[in-house]
Design a protein around this motif. Structure first.
Motif, PDB file in Angstrom:
ATOM      1  N   TYR A 261       0.717  -1.078   0.090  1.00  0.00           N
ATOM      2  CA  TYR A 261       0.142   0.014   0.061  1.00  0.00           C
ATOM      3  C   TYR A 261       0.867   1.309  -0.069  1.00  0.00           C
ATOM      4  O   TYR A 261       0.419   2.277   0.727  1.00  0.00           O
ATOM      5  CB  TYR A 261      -0.773   0.185   1.125  1.00  0.00           C
ATOM      6  N   LEU A 262       1.958   1.223  -0.590  1.00  0.00           N
ATOM      7  CA  LEU A 262       2.950   2.413  -0.814  1.00  0.00           C
ATOM      8  C   LEU A 262       2.240   3.594  -1.322  1.00  0.00           C
ATOM      9  O   LEU A 262       2.505   4.656  -1.199  1.00  0.00           O
ATOM     10  CB  LEU A 262       4.182   1.808  -1.246  1.00  0.00           C
ATOM     11  N   ASP A 263       1.418   3.203  -2.595  1.00  0.00           N
ATOM     12  CA  ASP A 263       0.548   4.397  -3.048  1.00  0.00           C
ATOM     13  C   ASP A 263      -0.370   4.914  -2.460  1.00  0.00           C
ATOM     14  O   ASP A 263      -0.131   6.263  -2.513  1.00  0.00           O
ATOM     15  CB  ASP A 263      -0.050   3.618  -4.263  1.00  0.00           C
ATOM     16  N   ILE A 264      -0.740   4.190  -1.230  1.00  0.00           N
ATOM     17  CA  ILE A 264      -1.791   4.952  -0.447  1.00  0.00           C
ATOM     18  C   ILE A 264      -0.824   6.040   0.575  1.00  0.00           C
ATOM     19  O   ILE A 264      -1.025   7.075   0.837  1.00  0.00           O
ATOM     20  CB  ILE A 264      -2.315   3.870   0.452  1.00  0.00           C
ATOM     21  N   CYS A 265       0.324   5.453   0.833  1.00  0.00           N
ATOM     22  CA  CYS A 265       1.231   6.353   1.768  1.00  0.00           C
ATOM     23  C   CYS A 265       1.603   7.527   1.229  1.00  0.00           C
ATOM     24  O   CYS A 265       1.520   8.846   1.922  1.00  0.00           O
ATOM     25  CB  CYS A 265       2.522   5.654   2.078  1.00  0.00           C
ATOM     26  N   ARG A 266       1.989   7.575  -0.093  1.00  0.00           N
ATOM     27  CA  ARG A 266       2.236   8.571  -0.870  1.00  0.00           C
ATOM     28  C   ARG A 266       1.038   9.705  -0.954  1.00  0.00           C
ATOM     29  O   ARG A 266       1.215  10.817  -0.865  1.00  0.00           O
ATOM     30  CB  ARG A 266       2.869   8.119  -2.111  1.00  0.00           C
ATOM     31  N   ARG A 267       0.064   9.051  -1.369  1.00  0.00           N
ATOM     32  CA  ARG A 267      -1.391   9.997  -1.629  1.00  0.00           C
ATOM     33  C   ARG A 267      -1.710  10.749  -0.251  1.00  0.00           C
ATOM     34  O   ARG A 267      -1.939  11.843  -0.322  1.00  0.00           O
ATOM     35  CB  ARG A 267      -2.398   9.168  -2.027  1.00  0.00           C
ATOM     36  N   VAL A 268      -1.540   9.970   0.875  1.00  0.00           N
ATOM     37  CA  VAL A 268      -1.819  10.342   2.070  1.00  0.00           C
ATOM     38  C   VAL A 268      -0.794  11.662   2.385  1.00  0.00           C
ATOM     39  O   VAL A 268      -1.122  12.774   2.762  1.00  0.00           O
ATOM     40  CB  VAL A 268      -1.600   9.481   3.346  1.00  0.00           C
ATOM     41  N   LYS A 269       0.353  11.500   2.246  1.00  0.00           N
ATOM     42  CA  LYS A 269       1.319  12.395   2.670  1.00  0.00           C
ATOM     43  C   LYS A 269       1.467  13.513   1.731  1.00  0.00           C
ATOM     44  O   LYS A 269       1.392  15.140   1.933  1.00  0.00           O
ATOM     45  CB  LYS A 269       2.968  11.920   2.610  1.00  0.00           C
ATOM     46  N   ASP A 270       1.096  13.458   0.332  1.00  0.00           N
ATOM     47  CA  ASP A 270       0.764  14.517  -0.708  1.00  0.00           C
ATOM     48  C   ASP A 270      -0.143  15.398  -0.381  1.00  0.00           C
ATOM     49  O   ASP A 270      -0.349  16.614  -0.597  1.00  0.00           O
ATOM     50  CB  ASP A 270       0.969  14.000  -2.033  1.00  0.00           C
ATOM     51  N   THR A 271      -1.332  14.531   0.036  1.00  0.00           N
ATOM     52  CA  THR A 271      -2.566  15.533   0.229  1.00  0.00           C
ATOM     53  C   THR A 271      -2.622  16.102   1.516  1.00  0.00           C
ATOM     54  O   THR A 271      -3.056  17.429   1.361  1.00  0.00           O
ATOM     55  CB  THR A 271      -3.690  14.311   0.178  1.00  0.00           C
ATOM     56  N   PHE A 272      -2.110  15.631   2.640  1.00  0.00           N
ATOM     57  CA  PHE A 272      -2.408  16.316   3.873  1.00  0.00           C
ATOM     58  C   PHE A 272      -1.080  16.661   4.757  1.00  0.00           C
ATOM     59  O   PHE A 272      -1.229  17.763   5.569  1.00  0.00           O
ATOM     60  CB  PHE A 272      -2.861  15.367   4.996  1.00  0.00           C
TER      61      PHE A 272
END
Length: 332
Positions: A261-272
């Motif tokens: 789920y590294l794609d989720i980690c990146r989306r979370v960090k970039d978004t918030f």
């Protein structure tokens, strides 16, 4: 960002890879011991170091040895440990009362560690599965997982852990509204400085099997956890869950499992742009360790590569069973 570069041969990417010094100078991400949280399994008894067959090299530790593990972590510079109890089946019930018993195994362990190793942060797990005769993270009635009644139980569990001296509370249950309820209760009880690291995006994953062995939940679990843990096919939903937990008072958020789920980690960090963590879960650990033990991969190199992947994906830290081994390598 749009990189600007000359055409070949003016631009040769291999120049920056041509020596160790140049590789270090151009490295984009750095892994340090400050990025590690060490999950440990605890059990009742004394002088017990019980191996977990599905997690080679990981043990259930009696309270005295858990205190020693905390001291080891502090000596290595690891900032935090996270406690997961193996609960005797005799105290597991459908109502899960042991979860908020001030003298349960976890709360006794918190107090012992904070008395002996006050400088290390102690993180706890908030979910009912270690205490539930049904093996679920929430209360069960007629085969259904009850949300609001479970949240009430989780609040009592969180307050008991806070009173015992926990520094970081980790709601891992995935019930709706639990972060807000826990935060309000902590504030009302005067625990204003306790941090919540919410398991905000926790997926219904096949990678949890060895963990359930470790805490004794495998045989107890009736059914699955798909009505409260996330569908592995969903990504946008993770962002909605993260935003909700932040609005309810989470200080830090977690994605679980990790590498799938590294794609989720990146989306979370970039978004918030908030403190973002991932849990390199038991199945991930077991695959790397098992392959290394069979000589199929270089275990040390695979371990460090996997941890760096979390940093590259935007994580501020990683819960990993490799923490002591990685810390020794990072400290040289």
């Amino acid at each position: 960002m749009r990189p600007i570069q000359a055409a070949y041969p003016a631009a040769r990417f291999r120049r920056a890879r041509s020596s160790d010094a140049l590789r270090r100078l151009t490295q984009e991400n750095v892994l340090s011991v400050n990025d590690l949280i060490w999950p440990i399994f605890i059990r009742d008894g004394a002088a017990i170091r019980e191996p977990i067959a599905s997690m080679p090299g990981v043990f259930r530790l009696s309270l005295d040895l858990a205190v020693e593990a905390a001291a080891e972590a502090a000596d290595l510079g690891i900032p935090a440990i996270c406690l997961f109890p193996y609960t005797d089946p005799s105290v597991k019930t459908e109502a899960c009362e042991e979860a908020w018993n001030p003298d349960n195994l976890t709360n006794r362990c918190i107090r012992a560690i904070k008395a002996a190793v006050p400088q290390i942060a102690v993180m706890t797990d908030i979910a009912l599965d270690p205490y539930n005769s049904n093996g679920h993270d929430g209360l069960v009635r007629d085969g259904l997982i009850l949300n609001d009644e479970t949240v009430e139980a989780l609040v009592k569990m969180a307050l008991a852990q806070a009173e015992s001296g926990a520094d970081i509370l980790g709601p891992s249950d995935m019930m709706d509204g639990r972060v807000g309820a826990i935060r309000r209760a902590l504030e009302a009880a005067g625990h204003k400085d306790i941090t919540i690291l919410s398991y905000s995006a926790k997926y219904a994953s096949a990678f949890y099997g060895p963990f359930r062995d470790a805490v004794g939940a495998t045989g107890a679990l009736k059914g699955d956890k798909k009505t409260y843990q996330m569908n592995p096919a969903n990504s946008d939903e993770a962002l909605r869950l993260i935003e909700r937990d932040l609005r309810e008072g989470a200080d830090m958020v977690m994605v679980k499992p990790g590498m799938p789920y590294l794609d989720i980690c990146r989306r979370v960090k970039d978004t918030f742009g908030v403190p973002t963590y991932a849990y390199q879960v038991s199945g991930e650990y077991a695959m790397i360790r098992g392959a290394a033990d069979h000589g199929w991969i270089n275990g040390e190199a695979a371990m460090m590569e996997s941890l760096m992947a979390f940093k590259r994906a935007g994580c501020d830290g990683i819960l990993t069973y490799f923490a002591p081994e990685a810390a020794r390598l990072l400290r040289g």
